[in-house]
Write an enzyme that holds these catalytic residues in place. Structure first.
Site, short mmCIF file in Angstrom:
data_model
loop_
_atom_site.label_atom_id
_atom_site.label_comp_id
_atom_site.label_asym_id
_atom_site.label_seq_id
_atom_site.Cartn_x
_atom_site.Cartn_y
_atom_site.Cartn_z
CD GLU A 69 -14.74 -19.93 -14.81
OE1 GLU A 69 -14.68 -21.52 -14.78
OE2 GLU A 69 -14.72 -19.05 -14.16
CB CYS A 94 -19.24 -21.06 -9.81
SG CYS A 94 -19.91 -19.50 -10.82
#
Length: 165
Positions: A69, A94
């Site tokens: 990401e 995360c």
């Protein structure tokens, strides 16, 4: 309860098909990750509301510490389409990490991305998870497509205790 029109149902069906397509692409990107015994292999695709790819990323793409990401967002820069974009990630972004000061959930919120679609929630093997909850608390829409979870887990089978998820 209001009824949906045929047009609304068609739009929902089209979005569902797009979500499957882009999430499968994110999972395929995860297969490009250099192998690691200490990190998941993840792929991410950032897609505009016009269904155009803004950017892609995968774990360890440019640096051994890269998260998928993070790479996709860095490539997108300040693209004005981010506010209406969807980030497709093969794994829940995360919530915390040791390798960089900001988590992927924080980076997504800071970039103004309004929607995230994931295949599976991060298992508590390498980190505690919780990124989806953090995104939701910041107003980001998070959708999980669990029927693609086995496909996403298969890329990471070597890390999973039962070798298959």
């Amino acid at each position: 309860m209001p009824q949906q029109s045929a047009g609304d149902e068609s739009a929902v069906a089209q979005q569902a098909q797009a979500d499957l397509r882009w999430l499968r692409q994110a999972i395929e990107l995860s297969r490009r990750c250099p192998p690691s015994q200490t990190a998941f292999s993840v792929g991410a695709v950032l897609v505009s509301d016009a269904q155009e790819v803004i950017s892609t990323g995968y774990s360890r793409e440019l640096d051994p510490k890269d998260h998928a990401e993070e790479v996709a967002l860095a490539k997108a820069g300040d693209d004005p389409r981010l506010a209406r974009a969807t980030l497709y990630s093969s794994l829940e972004p995360c919530l915390s990490r040791a390798s960089r000061p900001r988590s992927c959930a924080e980076l997504i919120v800071a970039a103004g991305v309004g929607r995230v679609v994931i295949a599976w929630l991060e298992p508590p093997l390498l980190a505690s998870g919780g990124g989806a909850a953090r995104l939701r608390s910041a107003g980001v829409t998070v959708a999980e497509i669990p029927w693609l979870a086995d496909l996403a887990r298969s890329v990471n089978a070597h890390l999973l205790p039962d070798h298959g998820g």
